[in-house]
Write an enzyme that holds these catalytic residues in place. Structure first.
Site, mmCIF file in Angstrom:
data_model
loop_
_atom_site.group_PDB
_atom_site.id
_atom_site.type_symbol
_atom_site.label_atom_id
_atom_site.label_comp_id
_atom_site.label_asym_id
_atom_site.label_seq_id
_atom_site.Cartn_x
_atom_site.Cartn_y
_atom_site.Cartn_z
ATOM 1 N N TRP A 321 6.007 12.488 2.399
ATOM 2 C CA TRP A 321 5.899 13.923 2.101
ATOM 3 C C TRP A 321 5.921 14.142 0.586
ATOM 4 O O TRP A 321 5.256 15.035 0.062
ATOM 5 C CB TRP A 321 7.069 14.666 2.760
ATOM 6 N N HIS A 322 6.715 13.303 -0.105
ATOM 7 C CA HIS A 322 6.860 13.482 -1.548
ATOM 8 C C HIS A 322 5.621 13.097 -2.329
ATOM 9 O O HIS A 322 5.424 13.550 -3.456
ATOM 10 C CB HIS A 322 8.058 12.670 -2.067
ATOM 11 N N GLY A 323 4.785 12.264 -1.769
ATOM 12 C CA GLY A 323 3.594 11.898 -2.510
ATOM 13 C C GLY A 323 2.781 10.853 -1.792
ATOM 14 O O GLY A 323 3.308 10.081 -0.980
#
Lengths: 470, 407
Positions: A321-323
């Site tokens: 989700w963060h990257g």
């Protein structure tokens, strides 16, 4: 628009003039919130406004359809449509290139030289936040946790609410929609708390920008650094990402308070955590609770002896989700592993006494181990690739390397560590003082203005918030 | 109105809504910001952080332009970086030309810390003043400095970008930026009118570098005696300068009006002897190697990856000077061939960039990088010519090259 920029200051002043003095009725206020939020978002890129509004409108009507559906099957079909729309948007804009490049790399490893064209699309700011927020609404309606709301305007205004639009916290529909339905005048005490949060957020963001200097020196070093300097860099990154992200959400919560809205806390002194599980109860709370409620529980949670698998998968996807990069996957996997290990160790008899012991020394040991593991995790998060991360972790544990900076290296290390600690002390104070601002003296408020002045004096507003990229 | 729906306190007692909450909020914002910005201005002023303090000689030179324009003699201006500042002696240039019967007043507009982007802005201001007074330069010498034009150099100057823009650009140019990018435009006007031209990045970077020293540029070390000699002779030279030029600070534009330094004929034999000792302790192999490393890190001096924006800006500088100069020459100054060696790829990139500039400006660049009149001992470091040796030798070379065209 970034909170700590002059344009946002003027934007907010103009907004408050209308919000507080011109449009006193509910509906005009909603329109004002919506239009201002779209201007706020459009200042970055107007082209993506239809995406934001479109996904909101789609979920609003899908939730209505879910509610009206008679059969479980039909409800499920509507929910799948919502999932396809939201995750499809996310996958297209955020993960398509990553997937294409990963397939190309895999084929290359297998000996096939394939040529793929990547999409190279711009990543819409805040996409991961507002898609998750919108998705939580349809899932809640599907589960029967809430009835669909009447009022498209309210829903889209809540989804695009500018204080939290681009970097969270990820609000739940059941939390924000009732507030949007009956916008309340802010109370003066809440306003004061808002000002306090904005100032603390500004201070944390400014401090985070300063920490970017040793972080860059360590993670992008062209020459070999000493063990001490590497630790300084890693601790500085822990402080940078915390100051940057929690600073932003402090400002978001503070701004919302000025408008009469309450947004829940997103951080609770996370580096004071006593275990990896505890860390995730304190760090980016709105995301971790989202992942727990909508992913971990959907996967089965603790049931059927699949806890390890479910934890691991949840953390892996949380990392992603963060990257869109393998470093984030590795970070998620690392946290999945240490949470699983914690669960495993907690069940061992030999640790039962240790777990039950609440003495200062035991707590300190627990804290030290947890903080050490979190720092190792941040190496994966910040490093440019997995190989660099492994190399940096190796350097962190190399013994006998001395810094050419001599004593100055220790000074930087101590200053960095103290600043990370101070940010937590500020956080702790703000949480504790939320409802005790009534009797604060003029000196207290002078110090608040002094804090703002220091942030205006220094700081690097051209540095965007790290979490914008997620 | 539904705004009273949530006006209950935690004990479920009804609380009257605060009708004046937004009045109080606005007042707090306005007073808070006035106080905060006021404090910022006080701190900046106390630290002498303003255009004069930061830009120093650039600001003085700008202020001196009306006086330069009023000069009765024909004018020559050498415009460039600190290498120009160190490498050209206007006083010697004028004196030698006078001896040949030519009345010329020349100016050294070589400034450290300005890359071509900033030089372009400054040259627009110079051009405006010359054009307003209908004055022309007889000869403009413009330094093309390859390593000032690299991406590395550009990236390292970013913290100064907004401050320098507000100091050097006109309000009209700031409006142009605002029309293209509202966020940036408002930020720039904010810096110019509320922050005394000093951006937050500028301050942060200054303190940041103090707290977190950037890269190590002292990989090579001199022996203790050499270091001590350097300090002793450096200090002595400063004292001698103050003694021999008591009214130095009295000039409108430091560096004695025309820019760049004094000439050997003006100094005593003792001072010149101290200079020799000072250079012996300064131009050591360790110092030079450290300086070379520092230039590689800060300016990509051997690889030369050019920044397109800076190349375009350089072309802009030449075009600005073409507006008010009878003759414009673009020059590459001598380089220290003992320590600075371009890689084969850098040579190709440099040739391409030179071609681009020549095509855009119609001027052939004169390459003085390896002229035989200058040898590596005439440099005070790996890039700058030394005073009384390098600058004099190079000014002689320029006289030889351009006297003919100054008829």
């Amino acid at each position: 628009m970034i909170f700590n920029t002059p344009i946002f200051f003027w934007f907010f002043c103009i907004f408050i003039l209308f919000y507080g003095f011109a449009f006193l009725k509910q509906t005009p206020r909603l329109y004002l919130i919506l239009i201002s939020s779209l201007v706020f978002y459009g200042a970055w890129n107007y082209a993506f406004i239809p995406l934001l509004v479109g996904s909101g409108i789609a979920d609003y009507y899908i939730a209505q359809a879910i509610d009206k559906s008679q059969s479980r099957q039909s409800k499920k079909r509507w929910l799948i449509l919502s999932l396809v729309i939201n995750l499809g948007i996310l996958a297209t804009f955020k993960y398509a290139d990553f997937a294409i490049e990963s397939v190309a790399q895999l084929l290359a490893v297998l000996g096939y030289q394939a040529s793929f064209t990547t999409l190279s699309w711009v990543l819409p700011v805040g996409i991961s936040f507002y898609t998750f927020q919108s998705l939580s609404y349809t899932i809640d309606v599907y589960r029967g946790d809430m009835k669909p709301r009447k009022g498209l305007l309210e829903f889209v205004a809540a989804l695009s609410f500018f204080p939290q639009l681009v970097a969270g916290p990820i609000l739940r529909a059941k939390h924000i929609l009732p507030q949007m339905h009956a916008i309340a005048l802010p109370k003066w005490n809440a306003v004061k708390h808002g000002f306090l949060l904005i100032t603390v957020g500004l201070i944390k963001k400014t401090g985070a920008d300063l920490l970017a200097i040793p972080v860059q020196a360590a993670f992008e070093a062209k020459e070999a650094l000493s063990t001490l300097e590497m630790w300084t860099g890693v601790i500085a990154f822990a402080g940078q990402i915390y100051g940057d992200f929690s600073g932003y959400t402090d400002m978001a919560i503070g701004l919302a308070l000025l408008l009469g809205f309450k947004i829940p806390l997103n951080f609770r002194v996370p580096y004071f955590a006593l275990s990896p599980v505890d860390f995730w109860r304190r760090w980016h709370i709105s995301l971790s609770s989202w992942l727990k409620d909508y992913l971990y529980i959907s996967l089965g949670g603790n049931r059927n002896n699949h806890r390890t698998r479910n934890v691991f998968l949840t953390m892996l996807l949380g990392g992603l989700w963060h990257g869109a990069a393998w470093t984030f996957v590795a970070w998620g996997a690392f946290h999945g592993s240490i949470i699983t290990a914690t669960h495993y160790l907690a069940n061992l008899k030999i640790f039962s006494r240790f777990n039950a012991n609440n003495s200062f020394i035991t707590k300190f040991v627990k804290w030290a181990i947890t903080f050490y593991l979190i720092l190792l995790g941040w190496v994966f998060f910040r490093a440019t690739d997995i190989n660099s991360a492994i190399s940096i972790i190796g350097n962190l544990h190399a013994i006998g390397t001395s810094s050419v900076l001599g004593l100055h290296a220790w000074t930087i290390f101590i200053m960095t560590s103290v600043w990370v600690l101070l940010m937590h002390v500020m956080d702790y104070y703000v949480i504790k003082s939320a409802d005790k601002l009534e009797g604060k003296t003029w000196l207290f408020w002078f110090l608040i203005i002094l804090g703002q002045a220091i942030c205006l004096f220094i700081g690097e507003p051209s540095n965007e918030f790290i979490y914008f990229q997620f | 109105m539904s705004s009273s729906t949530s006006n209950f306190n935690e004990n479920k007692e009804q609380v009257m809504p605060d009708k004046y909450v937004f009045h109080k909020m606005m007042l707090a914002i306005v007073l808070g910001m006035i106080a905060a910005i006021g404090l910022v201005r006080v701190i900046l002023d106390l630290n002498d952080a303003n255009k004069q303090g930061i830009m120093g000689r650039v600001a003085e030179a700008q202020a001196a332009l009306p006086r330069i324009i009023e000069e009765p003699n024909d004018l020559v201006m050498f415009y460039g970086s600190s290498m120009t500042g160190a490498g050209f002696s206007p006083r010697k240039f004028d004196r030698d030309l006078k001896a040949m019967g030519k009345n010329i007043t020349s100016f050294n507009f070589g400034f450290g810390g300005l890359n071509p982007y900033f030089q372009d802005l400054l040259s627009r201001r110079i051009a405006e003043q010359f054009e307003n007074k209908d004055r022309r330069l007889k000869l403009a010498l413009i330094e093309f400095n390859p390593f000032q034009t690299t991406t590395t150099r550009w990236n390292r100057a970013k913290f100064t970008l907004d401050s320098f823009i507000t100091m050097l650009a006109s309000d009209e140019e700031l409006w142009q930026i605002t029309k293209q990018d509202l966020t940036r435009g408002i930020r720039l006007f904010n810096i110019k009118y509320l922050r005394n031209d000093i951006s937050a990045e500028m301050v942060t970077s200054f303190y940041g570098r103090e707290i977190f020293p950037p890269q190590r540029s002292r990989a090579f070390k001199d022996d203790e005696q050499t270091i001590a000699d350097r300090q002793t002779y450096g200090k002595e030279l400063n004292e001698l300068f103050e003694k021999e030029y008591p009214d130095y600070e009295g000039e409108d534009w430091s560096y004695a009006w025309q820019g760049a330094g004094t000439i050997p004929e003006e100094r005593s034999a003792h001072t010149l002897a101290v200079f020799d000792k000072y250079y012996a302790a300064t131009q050591t192999d360790a110092q030079m190697k450290n300086d070379r490393l520092s230039r590689i890190r800060s300016a990509d001096i051997e690889e030369l990856h050019f920044e397109p924006l800076l190349v375009e800006s350089f072309i802009g500088i030449v075009k600005n000077f073409q507006r008010f100069s009878d003759q414009v020459e673009v020059i590459m100054l001598p380089k220290n061939t003992r320590y600075i060696h371009y890689t084969p790829a850098a040579k190709i990139r440099l040739a391409q960039t030179i071609k681009q500039i020549e095509e855009a400006t119609g001027i052939k660049i004169k390459d003085h990088q390896e002229i035989e009149e200058i040898n590596p001992d005439m440099f005070r470091d790996t890039t700058h010519l030394s005073r009384y040796r390098g600058d004099i030798a190079y000014t002689d070379f320029l006289l030889k090259e351009y006297t003919q065209s100054l008829n």
